[in-house]
Scaffold this motif. Structure first.
Motif, short mmCIF file in Angstrom:
data_model
loop_
_atom_site.label_atom_id
_atom_site.label_comp_id
_atom_site.label_asym_id
_atom_site.label_seq_id
_atom_site.Cartn_x
_atom_site.Cartn_y
_atom_site.Cartn_z
N GLY A 181 33.80 43.01 54.82
CA GLY A 181 33.06 41.95 55.34
C GLY A 181 33.56 40.67 54.55
O GLY A 181 33.89 39.47 55.08
N THR A 190 37.72 36.37 62.86
CA THR A 190 36.26 36.28 63.60
C THR A 190 36.17 37.68 64.71
O THR A 190 35.22 37.47 65.24
N TRP A 192 36.21 40.48 64.67
CA TRP A 192 35.45 41.83 64.48
C TRP A 192 34.33 41.43 63.34
O TRP A 192 34.53 40.76 62.57
N GLU A 193 33.20 41.90 63.47
CA GLU A 193 32.23 41.86 62.57
C GLU A 193 32.53 43.04 61.51
O GLU A 193 33.27 44.09 62.00
N GLN A 196 31.61 46.57 62.89
CA GLN A 196 32.63 46.82 63.80
C GLN A 196 33.92 47.34 63.60
O GLN A 196 34.55 48.34 63.89
#
Length: 519
Positions: A181, A190, A192-193, A196
């Protein structure tokens, strides 16, 4: 000498000595002393400065900044508790009763090993917890089927970390997701989180996936190679699951009880340990979480060491109650508790030495040097995943810590991908994770390797040397996958290539190493 090629001398010296002498404490001690001398070279009194540094590091394992160093101390206390629990289970006849019960239901050596692997896959919450719990539960079953302790340690170790590193709801998963993260945010990625990205990375962690598949193949096809073949042959022919000529093994209680026990004498302490530990992982995670206590946040902020200690205390209380119910006297229980403590001392000594040399290696900048090699190299991007896999593997091998390797190498891999081709972000992160587990599996100074030996009741170097060939084979298969992934840009094609390599390897091993008679 810090941060240069000379920083490799202490870990390599210790590792070579371990391989040659098989005396772990002596080898680690030499590496510690040499590293301390290198760090303090040029000071007024090298000898005294080095001794003071070593003493300071060892003291820091127990106390830090005037307070108790809870992580290391709690792990040590948990090991002592586990030794006491296992000793009392043996004294009540629980181990023998469980072994007889399991023998009546699990009829084959293959079945006994598969049951152990299934437990290793299911208990993915934490690698320490997995290694110690699965080893202790599986030991009575595998002993009855004449499966060597070295084989049991391999089954435990090769399912513990590989499962933890691909499971998002685990102490490992939460730690890795947090790092990922931060990497994504710092590079303004942005698409992918963090969670995810972790889920997408898991199928690209070729080493973890094929390490578990190799365990299953080794069991089903009876692929005992190298030193493992020697241990298994002795166990099959003589019934001796451990080489007694090498002295006592950590956590081994024997089976000398004269009490007629019940299966519940083993089951209830272990079930209590699992339930209580998970409960305290959740509660400490909630206490450490600011804001919404999501499942991910709970496991990100959980205190694993404290949860293990609290769970161990509750399990010991249950074990004591069962011991009294079996009419064991106070003197017998006291002797059992002391025997359990003594059985864990060899593992604790190795852990303390390993933690000490890890601090020395950090101080001399071994990790920084290896990381710098990656940053300074002018590489073809197609080779980036495989090179990061190898570097991460060597770093984890020489430093004995996969978590430390994650912390150093994941941000570097992210920097390289962001500066060159952001589409390579997930593959390079996966390669670092995979390489870290590979190096951890090979390293005799890795705490998870030490605890797998302890949980299985195997001599430590027997476990290291029997697991090493399998780890190297899976590393080779992973390299094939990462080369194809790098040149094609397709994780799916890379996985297919690794799968093809895996199948070929199994066919070759079957021809080179026919099953042992009686296996």
């Amino acid at each position: 000498m810090e941060g240069t090629i000379f920083s490799l001398i202490p870990p390599i010296l210790a590792l070579v000595m371990v391989m040659l002498t098989r005396r772990v404490l002596l080898s680690l001690g030499v590496g510690i002393v040499v590293g301390a001398f290198m760090i303090n070279y040029g000071s007024g009194n090298v000898f005294m400065e080095s001794i003071q540094q070593i003493f300071s590091i060892v003291f820091g394992i127990f106390f830090d900044d005037g307070a108790i160093n809870s992580w290391e101390l709690y792990i040590i206390f948990f090991l002592l508790l586990l030794g006491m629990i296992a000793s009392l289970i043996a004294a009540t006849g629980g181990s023998r009763a469980f072994g007889e019960w399991a023998m009546s239901r699990v009829k084959t050596r293959i079945g006994a090993q598969l049951v152990t692997v299934l437990l290793g896959i299911i208990i993915f919450i934490d690698d320490y917890f997995n290694s110690l719990t699965v080893g202790n539960v599986g030991r009575p079953l595998t002993d009855r089927h004449k499966i060597s302790r070295a084989k049991l340690a391999y089954l435990v170790d090769s399912t513990a970390a590989p499962m933890c590193v691909i499971a998002p709801v685990s102490s490992w998963g939460a730690y890795i997701i947090t790092i990922i993260g931060g990497i994504l945010v710092s590079h303004s990625v942005t698409q992918w989180e963090a969670l995810q990205a972790f889920v997408l990375i898991a199928p690209m962690n070729f080493y973890a996936i094929f390490a578990v598949l190799m365990v299953v193949a080794v069991i089903y096809f009876k692929l005992d190679i190298g030193q493992m073949r020697i241990h298994e042959q002795r166990a099959i022919e003589t019934g001796e699951v451990v080489d007694k000529s090498k002295g006592p093994v950590p956590g081994d209680q024997g089976d000398v009880s004269t009490v007629v026990g019940k299966v519940g004498d083993l089951i209830w302490p272990i079930v209590t340990l699992i339930v209580a530990t998970v409960f305290f992982m959740i509660t400490t995670g909630i206490q450490g979480t600011d804001g919404d206590a999501t499942i991910l946040a709970i496991f990100e902020n959980t205190d694993v060491a404290a949860a293990l200690l609290y769970g161990g205390l509750v399990s010991l209380a249950v074990t004591l109650v069962l011991s009294f119910s079996r009419k064991l006297g106070v003197n017998e229980i006291g002797l059992g508790l002391w025997a359990g403590i003594k059985s864990m001392l060899p593992a604790i000594y190795i852990l303390i030495f390993a933690w000490t040399i890890i601090s020395i290696i950090k101080g001399i900048g071994t990790g920084d040097y290896l990381a710098g090699l990656v940053q300074d190299a002018n590489l073809n991007l197609a080779f980036l995943p495989v090179i990061l896999f190898v570097i991460a593997g060597f770093m984890a091998f020489s430093t004995g810590t996969s978590w430390g390797t994650f912390g150093i190498m994941l941000p570097i891999a992210g920097d390289i991908a962001a500066a060159t081709d952001v589409s390579m972000m997930l593959p390079v992160l996966a390669a670092v994770l995979a390489g870290s587990i590979f190096g951890d599996h090979c390293s005799p100074i890795s705490d998870t390797t030490i605890l797998s030996s302890t949980g299985a009741g195997s001599h430590h170097m027997d476990h290291v040397l029997t697991q090493l060939p399998y780890a190297l084979i899976i590393a080779g298969i992973s390299i094939v996958g990462y080369l194809v992934l790098g040149f094609t840009g397709s994780a799916f094609v890379g996985f297919l290539a690794a799968t093809a390599a895996f199948v070929v390897v199994i066919i070759v091993l079957k021809k080179l190493f026919p099953a042992l008679k009686g296996a």
